[in-house]
Design an enzyme around this catalytic site. Sequence first.
Site, PDB file in Angstrom:
ATOM      1  N   TYR A 150      14.063  14.267  95.011  1.00 23.62           N
ATOM      2  CA  TYR A 150      15.463  14.634  95.245  1.00 23.62           C
ATOM      3  C   TYR A 150      15.928  15.473  94.066  1.00 23.62           C
ATOM      4  O   TYR A 150      15.763  15.078  92.910  1.00 23.62           O
ATOM      5  CB  TYR A 150      16.311  13.363  95.364  1.00 23.62           C
ATOM      6  CG  TYR A 150      17.783  13.603  95.588  1.00 23.62           C
ATOM      7  CD1 TYR A 150      18.251  14.119  96.798  1.00 23.62           C
ATOM      8  CD2 TYR A 150      18.720  13.299  94.604  1.00 23.62           C
ATOM      9  CE1 TYR A 150      19.608  14.331  97.010  1.00 23.62           C
ATOM     10  CE2 TYR A 150      20.080  13.492  94.807  1.00 23.62           C
ATOM     11  CZ  TYR A 150      20.513  14.014  96.014  1.00 23.62           C
ATOM     12  OH  TYR A 150      21.859  14.212  96.220  1.00 23.62           O
ATOM     13  N   ASP A 245      12.384  18.547  86.936  1.00 27.93           N
ATOM     14  CA  ASP A 245      13.719  17.970  87.116  1.00 27.93           C
ATOM     15  C   ASP A 245      13.722  16.640  86.361  1.00 27.93           C
ATOM     16  O   ASP A 245      13.241  15.623  86.857  1.00 27.93           O
ATOM     17  CB  ASP A 245      13.985  17.771  88.610  1.00 27.93           C
ATOM     18  CG  ASP A 245      15.315  17.059  88.873  1.00 27.93           C
ATOM     19  OD1 ASP A 245      15.943  16.588  87.899  1.00 27.93           O
ATOM     20  OD2 ASP A 245      15.708  16.967  90.047  1.00 27.93           O
ATOM     21  N   LYS A 273      22.587  12.787  83.781  1.00 25.14           N
ATOM     22  CA  LYS A 273      22.615  11.344  83.509  1.00 25.14           C
ATOM     23  C   LYS A 273      22.745  11.003  82.021  1.00 25.14           C
ATOM     24  O   LYS A 273      23.842  11.016  81.480  1.00 25.14           O
ATOM     25  CB  LYS A 273      21.409  10.669  84.148  1.00 25.14           C
ATOM     26  CG  LYS A 273      21.404  10.866  85.696  1.00 25.14           C
ATOM     27  CD  LYS A 273      20.483   9.927  86.403  1.00 25.14           C
ATOM     28  CE  LYS A 273      20.311  10.249  87.880  1.00 25.14           C
ATOM     29  NZ  LYS A 273      21.323   9.769  88.770  1.00 25.14           N
TER      30      LYS A 273
HETATM   31  N1  HOZ Z   1      20.698  10.694  91.969  1.00 24.48           N
HETATM   32  C1  HOZ Z   1      21.041   9.320  91.946  1.00 24.48           C
HETATM   33  C2  HOZ Z   1      19.853   8.454  92.148  1.00 24.48           C
HETATM   34  N2  HOZ Z   1      19.104   8.744  93.269  1.00 24.48           N
HETATM   35  C3  HOZ Z   1      22.056   8.930  92.899  1.00 24.48           C
HETATM   36  C4  HOZ Z   1      23.343   9.483  92.606  1.00 24.48           C
HETATM   37  C5  HOZ Z   1      24.073   9.675  93.884  1.00 24.48           C
HETATM   38  O1  HOZ Z   1      23.539  10.352  94.751  1.00 24.48           O
HETATM   39  O2  HOZ Z   1      25.163   9.143  93.981  1.00 24.48           O
END
Ligand code: HOZ
Length: 433
Positions: A150, A245, A273
């Site tokens: 992702y 990433d 993050k």
């Molecule tokens: N990217 C975060 C962990 N998969 C999630 C954050 C979100 O989409 O709220």
Amino acid sequence: MVNATSFKTTRSEEIFAAAQKLMPGGVSSPVRAFKSVGGQPIVFDRVKGAYIYDVDGNQYIDYVGTWGPAICGHAHPDVIAALHEALEKGTSFGAPSVQENLLAEMVIEAVPSIEMVRFVNSGTEACMSVLRLMRAFTGRDAIVKFEGCYHGHADMFLVKAGSGVATLGLPDSPGVPKTTTSNTLTAPYNDLEAVKALFAENPDRIAGVILEPVVGNAGFIPPDAGFLEGLREITQEYGALLVFDEVMTGFRIAYGGAQERFGVTPDLTTLGKVIGGGLPVGAYGGRKDIMAMVAPSGPMYQAGTLSGNPLAMTAGIKTLELLQKPGTYEYLDRITKKLINGLLQIAKEAGHEVYGGQISGMFGMFFTGEPVHNYEDAKKSDLVKFSRFHRGMLERGVYLAPSQFEAGFTSLAHTDEDVDRTLAVAREVLSSL
Ligand code: HOZ
């Protein structure tokens, strides 16, 4: 700490019922909605250290860590104090600040690939910007991404994406034109032969390969030995870029991220993050000759009103300072190893087939006995069992990500006692599944 029989969430339920009339699904991001584990999301009141507290007064040991940023523990007193001081000077300048220089210097010094950096406001923004840069620099349109990875919700990445898309079992999203995703080529994670085949079929079309160097958005999946090195070689051979990433892994699995840990240097890197210390932030950076293409140095346009804002920069600087203390990553590694080894052992003793692991403060456990090397393997996990496990832990005061397809996170605030308590709870839950 709650126990299963006294677990009450009346106030949470009231607030969430109201939220559902106000916001789609009652949430600001789908991963929070508990859709795949059932029940309603817990509505929080406050966070501190390793704990979160809900509006009904329940306390939980937290292994979500606001999806990664809370590596020093929630609301660390040093971060809060620095933010108070910064707040007095205002929340946004929309102009250069010394804080940007400080955080940029820290990032450049820490992350092997980054010679220059641009700050943005989220991981999604970092990834969509780096995508434009990959194409601007190479003059090519296609990219390779991996199934279950992702990279935020920009159109071109919503193909076989992980995280919420995987959790909700969504097909490719409506609203994303086929013409956009026709340039997104996908391969299974840890499959170098598949990547080689894509390059052989499209030798002059591929701008680069983007990946989570350790996957966290399909559950926790580390790279096989030689995978990252192989990608480095293939991309170099075809004049394409390699992009890590590291929104999740940056400053988490090592101070210099996965690239430091595995000794493979990409051309470009995205961050988020941890570098925002709990405030909205993202960044992309890399080789100077590539970053020189970003406006106003170069012609590739990318901008943002709140980018580099002094509060996010301050929280990031203080968080990275805390992470520089000796023993930080050794502590995260030890505490997380104790947690995952304990969970795996208890699960196996209770007769469950499980597979999992950790690197530093990032971990995961799948309900399958087979090794998990990619998203297809991850999907073999018993999702019904996971949701019962999740519920049981929640009712006993342990907050896990509400999806099998998300990594877990520990922090410097998690103690041996917290892990012991978690394992005791897990023993009770796993023996009852
Ligand atoms: N990217 C975060 C962990 N998969 C999630 C954050 C979100 O989409 O709220």
